[in-house]
Design a protein around this motif. Structure first.
Motif, PDB file in Angstrom:
ATOM      1  N   UNK A 170      -0.378   0.684  27.684  1.00  0.00           N
ATOM      2  CA  UNK A 170      -0.001   0.866  29.083  1.00  0.00           C
ATOM      3  C   UNK A 170       0.053  -0.479  29.811  1.00  0.00           C
ATOM      4  N   UNK A 171       1.218  -0.756  30.384  1.00  0.00           N
ATOM      5  CA  UNK A 171       1.460  -1.963  31.182  1.00  0.00           C
ATOM      6  C   UNK A 171       1.250  -3.270  30.410  1.00  0.00           C
ATOM      7  N   UNK A 172       1.416  -3.236  29.087  1.00  0.00           N
ATOM      8  CA  UNK A 172       1.318  -4.494  28.326  1.00  0.00           C
ATOM      9  C   UNK A 172       2.635  -5.259  28.478  1.00  0.00           C
ATOM     10  N   UNK A 173       2.500  -6.579  28.486  1.00  0.00           N
ATOM     11  CA  UNK A 173       3.667  -7.451  28.654  1.00  0.00           C
ATOM     12  C   UNK A 173       4.137  -8.067  27.350  1.00  0.00           C
ATOM     13  N   UNK A 174       3.280  -8.033  26.338  1.00  0.00           N
ATOM     14  CA  UNK A 174       3.638  -8.636  25.062  1.00  0.00           C
ATOM     15  C   UNK A 174       2.708  -8.170  23.961  1.00  0.00           C
ATOM     16  N   UNK A 175       3.176  -8.352  22.733  1.00  0.00           N
ATOM     17  CA  UNK A 175       2.406  -7.940  21.560  1.00  0.00           C
ATOM     18  C   UNK A 175       2.457  -9.047  20.512  1.00  0.00           C
ATOM     19  N   UNK A 176       1.283  -9.383  20.008  1.00  0.00           N
ATOM     20  CA  UNK A 176       1.161 -10.336  18.910  1.00  0.00           C
ATOM     21  C   UNK A 176       0.650  -9.557  17.701  1.00  0.00           C
ATOM     22  N   UNK A 177       1.444  -9.534  16.623  1.00  0.00           N
ATOM     23  CA  UNK A 177       1.005  -8.879  15.386  1.00  0.00           C
ATOM     24  C   UNK A 177       0.437  -9.952  14.466  1.00  0.00           C
ATOM     25  N   UNK A 178      -0.826  -9.780  14.119  1.00  0.00           N
ATOM     26  CA  UNK A 178      -1.510 -10.720  13.230  1.00  0.00           C
ATOM     27  C   UNK A 178      -1.646 -10.053  11.864  1.00  0.00           C
ATOM     28  N   UNK A 179      -1.424 -10.818  10.810  1.00  0.00           N
ATOM     29  CA  UNK A 179      -1.624 -10.294   9.460  1.00  0.00           C
ATOM     30  C   UNK A 179      -2.000 -11.443   8.542  1.00  0.00           C
ATOM     31  N   UNK A 180      -2.620 -11.094   7.426  1.00  0.00           N
ATOM     32  CA  UNK A 180      -2.973 -12.084   6.420  1.00  0.00           C
ATOM     33  C   UNK A 180      -1.908 -11.999   5.321  1.00  0.00           C
ATOM     34  N   UNK A 181      -1.039 -13.005   5.199  1.00  0.00           N
ATOM     35  CA  UNK A 181       0.029 -12.944   4.205  1.00  0.00           C
ATOM     36  C   UNK A 181      -0.470 -12.975   2.764  1.00  0.00           C
ATOM     37  N   UNK A 182      -1.750 -13.293   2.576  1.00  0.00           N
ATOM     38  CA  UNK A 182      -2.330 -13.321   1.240  1.00  0.00           C
ATOM     39  C   UNK A 182      -2.774 -11.930   0.779  1.00  0.00           C
ATOM     40  N   UNK A 183      -2.692 -10.932   1.676  1.00  0.00           N
ATOM     41  CA  UNK A 183      -3.062  -9.554   1.344  1.00  0.00           C
ATOM     42  C   UNK A 183      -1.779  -8.726   1.336  1.00  0.00           C
ATOM     43  N   UNK A 184      -1.277  -8.354   0.145  1.00  0.00           N
ATOM     44  CA  UNK A 184       0.021  -7.662   0.045  1.00  0.00           C
ATOM     45  C   UNK A 184       0.135  -6.402   0.900  1.00  0.00           C
ATOM     46  N   UNK A 185      -0.934  -5.629   1.035  1.00  0.00           N
ATOM     47  CA  UNK A 185      -0.864  -4.387   1.821  1.00  0.00           C
ATOM     48  C   UNK A 185      -0.612  -4.656   3.303  1.00  0.00           C
ATOM     49  N   UNK A 186      -0.954  -5.849   3.779  1.00  0.00           N
ATOM     50  CA  UNK A 186      -0.744  -6.168   5.184  1.00  0.00           C
ATOM     51  C   UNK A 186       0.739  -6.204   5.542  1.00  0.00           C
ATOM     52  N   UNK A 187       1.582  -6.654   4.598  1.00  0.00           N
ATOM     53  CA  UNK A 187       3.020  -6.716   4.877  1.00  0.00           C
ATOM     54  C   UNK A 187       3.585  -5.336   5.158  1.00  0.00           C
ATOM     55  N   UNK A 188       3.113  -4.328   4.430  1.00  0.00           N
ATOM     56  CA  UNK A 188       3.561  -2.949   4.658  1.00  0.00           C
ATOM     57  C   UNK A 188       2.943  -2.398   5.941  1.00  0.00           C
ATOM     58  N   UNK A 189       1.681  -2.717   6.157  1.00  0.00           N
ATOM     59  CA  UNK A 189       0.976  -2.196   7.323  1.00  0.00           C
ATOM     60  C   UNK A 189       1.565  -2.712   8.635  1.00  0.00           C
ATOM     61  N   UNK A 190       2.030  -3.958   8.659  1.00  0.00           N
ATOM     62  CA  UNK A 190       2.584  -4.474   9.917  1.00  0.00           C
ATOM     63  C   UNK A 190       3.907  -3.788  10.268  1.00  0.00           C
ATOM     64  N   UNK A 191       4.585  -3.221   9.279  1.00  0.00           N
ATOM     65  CA  UNK A 191       5.789  -2.422   9.578  1.00  0.00           C
ATOM     66  C   UNK A 191       5.385  -1.190  10.396  1.00  0.00           C
ATOM     67  N   UNK A 192       4.255  -0.573  10.039  1.00  0.00           N
ATOM     68  CA  UNK A 192       3.748   0.578  10.785  1.00  0.00           C
ATOM     69  C   UNK A 192       3.365   0.166  12.202  1.00  0.00           C
ATOM     70  N   UNK A 193       2.685  -0.980  12.329  1.00  0.00           N
ATOM     71  CA  UNK A 193       2.313  -1.477  13.655  1.00  0.00           C
ATOM     72  C   UNK A 193       3.565  -1.716  14.493  1.00  0.00           C
ATOM     73  N   UNK A 194       4.580  -2.301  13.878  1.00  0.00           N
ATOM     74  CA  UNK A 194       5.830  -2.579  14.591  1.00  0.00           C
ATOM     75  C   UNK A 194       6.450  -1.279  15.092  1.00  0.00           C
ATOM     76  N   UNK A 195       6.555  -0.289  14.219  1.00  0.00           N
ATOM     77  CA  UNK A 195       7.178   0.992  14.591  1.00  0.00           C
ATOM     78  C   UNK A 195       6.361   1.709  15.660  1.00  0.00           C
ATOM     79  N   UNK A 196       5.044   1.697  15.509  1.00  0.00           N
ATOM     80  CA  UNK A 196       4.173   2.454  16.408  1.00  0.00           C
ATOM     81  C   UNK A 196       4.055   1.810  17.781  1.00  0.00           C
ATOM     82  N   UNK A 197       3.950   0.502  17.829  1.00  0.00           N
ATOM     83  CA  UNK A 197       3.687  -0.172  19.101  1.00  0.00           C
ATOM     84  C   UNK A 197       4.959  -0.787  19.691  1.00  0.00           C
ATOM     85  N   UNK A 198       5.625  -1.639  18.939  1.00  0.00           N
ATOM     86  CA  UNK A 198       6.745  -2.403  19.498  1.00  0.00           C
ATOM     87  C   UNK A 198       7.979  -1.531  19.706  1.00  0.00           C
ATOM     88  N   UNK A 199       8.423  -0.831  18.674  1.00  0.00           N
ATOM     89  CA  UNK A 199       9.627  -0.006  18.794  1.00  0.00           C
ATOM     90  C   UNK A 199       9.438   1.107  19.815  1.00  0.00           C
TER      91      UNK A 199
END
Length: 186
Positions: free
Chosen positions: A80-109
């Motif tokens: 609510x009323x957020x102005x921006x989103x920073x998605x943080x992930x650890x590129x050394x953890x393969x599951x994070x790459x898939x998980x940030x797609x979910x974060x993108x869809x759920x929050x940003x999109x």
């Protein structure tokens, strides 16, 4: 002006360490892992943000959001009323790459945020080889600005890039506010 920026991403990717660093909350990097429960809100003033052709300061609320999906029911309140989103992930953890797609869809999109309101931070934990090259991101994520973060090796670069991002968000909000004011006048 006040900015509300969400810091989101998978559990154990370094969001809290980054939030503490970016808000000048702590001088030390590292320590024992303690998962964020719900959200932590850090407030600070950011100086000298480039807002188009002028420099200005603004208050920042940095919302360090828990990465555990058990807090998913809280996300609408965070957004609510957020102005921006920073998605943080650890590129050394393969599951994070898939998980940030979910974060993108759920929050940003779902919020209809513009690319200029978003930032990806590939956060390398201390002692990890941060020279593994750019992460392979899904096409919708590869359009977002990406910075590599290693607080042991290049803390000032991380700070500069974050301030540049805040300046972009501030500029976009200022321009939007000016358009709104002009539409009222005319």
């Amino acid at each position: 002006m006040k900015l509300k920026i969400l810091l989101i991403g998978p559990s154990e990717c370094g969001k809290t360490a980054l939030a503490n660093f970016l808000s000048d909350t702590t001088e030390t990097i590292g320590g024992d892992y303690s998962p964020t429960q719900g959200v932590r809100i850090l407030e600070f003033e950011s100086q000298n943000l480039s807002n188009g052709n002028k420099h200005s300061a603004c208050e920042v609320e940095l919302w360090d959001c828990a990465g555990d999906f058990k807090f998913e029911s809280c996300w609408p309140a965070f957004m609510k009323e957020s102005n921006g989103v920073v998605i943080v992930f650890n590129p050394d953890v393969p599951s994070h790459l898939k998980e940030i797609e979910t974060w993108h869809a759920t929050i940003i999109s779902s919020q209809g945020l513009l690319e200029t309101q978003c930032l990806l931070i590939a956060h390398h934990k201390p002692g990890s080889g941060a020279d593994s090259g750019p992460p392979s991101l899904a096409s919708k994520l590869s359009k977002l600005p990406l910075i590599n973060s290693n607080l042991e090796e290049d803390p000032e670069d991380v700070c500069q890039e974050f301030h540049k991002y805040l300046g972009n968000v501030l500029r976009m909000l200022s321009e939007s506010q000016e358009r709104e004011e002009m539409s009222i006048i005319t």
